[in-house]
Design an enzyme around this catalytic site. Sequence first.
Site, PDB file in Angstrom:
ATOM      1  N   ARG A  15     -13.570   1.076  -4.084  1.00 26.37           N
ATOM      2  CA  ARG A  15     -13.065   1.279  -2.722  1.00 26.37           C
ATOM      3  C   ARG A  15     -12.737   2.740  -2.429  1.00 26.37           C
ATOM      4  O   ARG A  15     -11.576   3.110  -2.267  1.00 26.37           O
ATOM      5  CB  ARG A  15     -11.834   0.407  -2.453  1.00 26.37           C
ATOM      6  CG  ARG A  15     -12.092  -1.077  -2.497  1.00 26.37           C
ATOM      7  CD  ARG A  15     -10.862  -1.857  -2.063  1.00 26.37           C
ATOM      8  NE  ARG A  15     -11.054  -3.298  -2.236  1.00 26.37           N
ATOM      9  CZ  ARG A  15     -10.123  -4.211  -2.014  1.00 26.37           C
ATOM     10  NH1 ARG A  15      -8.920  -3.832  -1.596  1.00 26.37           N
ATOM     11  NH2 ARG A  15     -10.371  -5.487  -2.187  1.00 26.37           N
ATOM     12  N   ASP A  41       0.852  -1.185   0.000  1.00 26.32           N
ATOM     13  CA  ASP A  41       0.000   0.000   0.000  1.00 26.32           C
ATOM     14  C   ASP A  41       0.892   1.241   0.000  1.00 26.32           C
ATOM     15  O   ASP A  41       1.975   1.255   0.595  1.00 26.32           O
ATOM     16  CB  ASP A  41      -0.876   0.026   1.249  1.00 26.32           C
ATOM     17  CG  ASP A  41      -1.824  -1.160   1.306  1.00 26.32           C
ATOM     18  OD1 ASP A  41      -2.443  -1.469   0.286  1.00 26.32           O
ATOM     19  OD2 ASP A  41      -1.921  -1.785   2.380  1.00 26.32           O
ATOM     20  N   ASP A  48      -1.223  -2.214  -5.076  1.00 26.68           N
ATOM     21  CA  ASP A  48      -2.182  -2.550  -4.034  1.00 26.68           C
ATOM     22  C   ASP A  48      -2.973  -1.281  -3.721  1.00 26.68           C
ATOM     23  O   ASP A  48      -3.259  -0.487  -4.611  1.00 26.68           O
ATOM     24  CB  ASP A  48      -1.456  -3.114  -2.809  1.00 26.68           C
ATOM     25  CG  ASP A  48      -2.377  -3.952  -1.923  1.00 26.68           C
ATOM     26  OD1 ASP A  48      -3.575  -4.060  -2.228  1.00 26.68           O
ATOM     27  OD2 ASP A  48      -1.904  -4.479  -0.907  1.00 26.68           O
ATOM     28  N   ASP A  54      -4.770   2.317   3.237  1.00 25.48           N
ATOM     29  CA  ASP A  54      -5.546   1.338   3.990  1.00 25.48           C
ATOM     30  C   ASP A  54      -5.494   1.688   5.472  1.00 25.48           C
ATOM     31  O   ASP A  54      -4.423   2.042   6.001  1.00 25.48           O
ATOM     32  CB  ASP A  54      -5.013  -0.077   3.778  1.00 25.48           C
ATOM     33  CG  ASP A  54      -5.445  -0.657   2.434  1.00 25.48           C
ATOM     34  OD1 ASP A  54      -6.149   0.046   1.676  1.00 25.48           O
ATOM     35  OD2 ASP A  54      -5.079  -1.810   2.142  1.00 25.48           O
TER      36      ASP A  54
END
Length: 438
Positions: free
Chosen positions: A316, A218, A257, A261
């Site tokens: 997302r 990430d 990725d 997050d």
Amino acid sequence: MHARRWHGHAIKVASLAGCTALALSLTGTAAQADSRDPARQTLGANDGWGSYGSGTTGGSAADAAHVYTVTTWAQFKAALAAGGSAPKIIKVKGTIDAVFEGCDAFAAPGYDFDAYLKKYAPETWGLDKDLSGEPADSPEGLRRASADNQDKAIKASVPANTTIIGVGKNAGFKGASLQIKGVDNVIVRNLTFESPLDCFPQWDPTDTSTGAWNSEYDTAVVYGSTHVWMDHNTFTDGSHPDSAAPTYFGTLYQQHDGELDIVRGSNYVTVSWNVFADHDKTLMIGNSDSESTAVGDRGKLKVTLHHNLFRNLVERAPRVRFGQVDSYNNHFVAGQDYVYSYGIGKESQLVAEHNAFTLPSGISPAKILKKWMDAPVTAADNYVNGKAVDLIAVHNAEIPDETLRSGAGWTPTLRTKVDPAKAVPGIVDHRAGAGRIC
């Protein structure tokens, strides 16, 4: 300005900050800064979940010995490690490349991508067995070793009580993975992040019916951390968009990725005035439905998202599990590959209000919400292409197999000014992102 050295790397104690000159006066060991200095700014009262309780002050109390200006990846990592969890300010000047030597620098001796493709081609390996049992000297074993080398090189762990801020309008990181893990009180501002490129994605023949390439890293991850403020940053795939990626085994060679997050029991996070652009799986709050993970996530993952620009994303923005997430005054600009914005996941309590959505012709507002599991959601006063739309009603009417329940069960109170939803595009598009905190 003077320099200190750690492990042979010079790190300059800064005399300038962000957009304004830093004026320091010493009182004992504490340095009091000019309140106009962005590096000394703290998250304001009532500005989202990050302001809850003790609030988020980052390294604003740093003394002169713990203020650094860095221009290289080695200097940045050394500055992070210096002084433990004492308050510190790290000013990033210019673009710092964490992979400046290229992917070949991480490859383990003997690793050969062509050999990897030949060994694990579906027509010979099949699609019913993963690669976890492959020995160390196999193509997969050598890929794992190469991936370990990259992992150690590009991840940077951020300690508690730290502010990381870009100097001016062109500061940031390329190919880095910022790890805010198991700490409290971190501020990250005014930086452009080009997503790290996984040099060694893993082929998983058992992922979906056709297999898939899975990547790591990430751009930034908040993992088991509290009181974090991410403000006026820009996240993008930059020079390596998925649209330019090759395919192998008939599947996209995925090397990205997430952009941000927030996982594993993280709590009290405010994400404000950022740009998230040109990415697939963008922002995940809560990373698993499993009961073992739920033990640490229930009652946590309290996150506020406001005045962010989500542009040309696939999905997302965010996907939510467990958390009480307040998302208001954001602008979502969809492209033709759009799948959804808000993912409603296990035990989530999402409040999505006063947001604006710009959708291209042919994409229905029903796609804005995506039901992964049954959970209540509040979605009021949202505008799509300049018109008020009841997002839950249109979703339920067009996708009855994924009927959503209205009413998240809580009312956000930690908000500063709430702008009219119709005005959000004009406000956010001109003020969000790196280089705009002056």
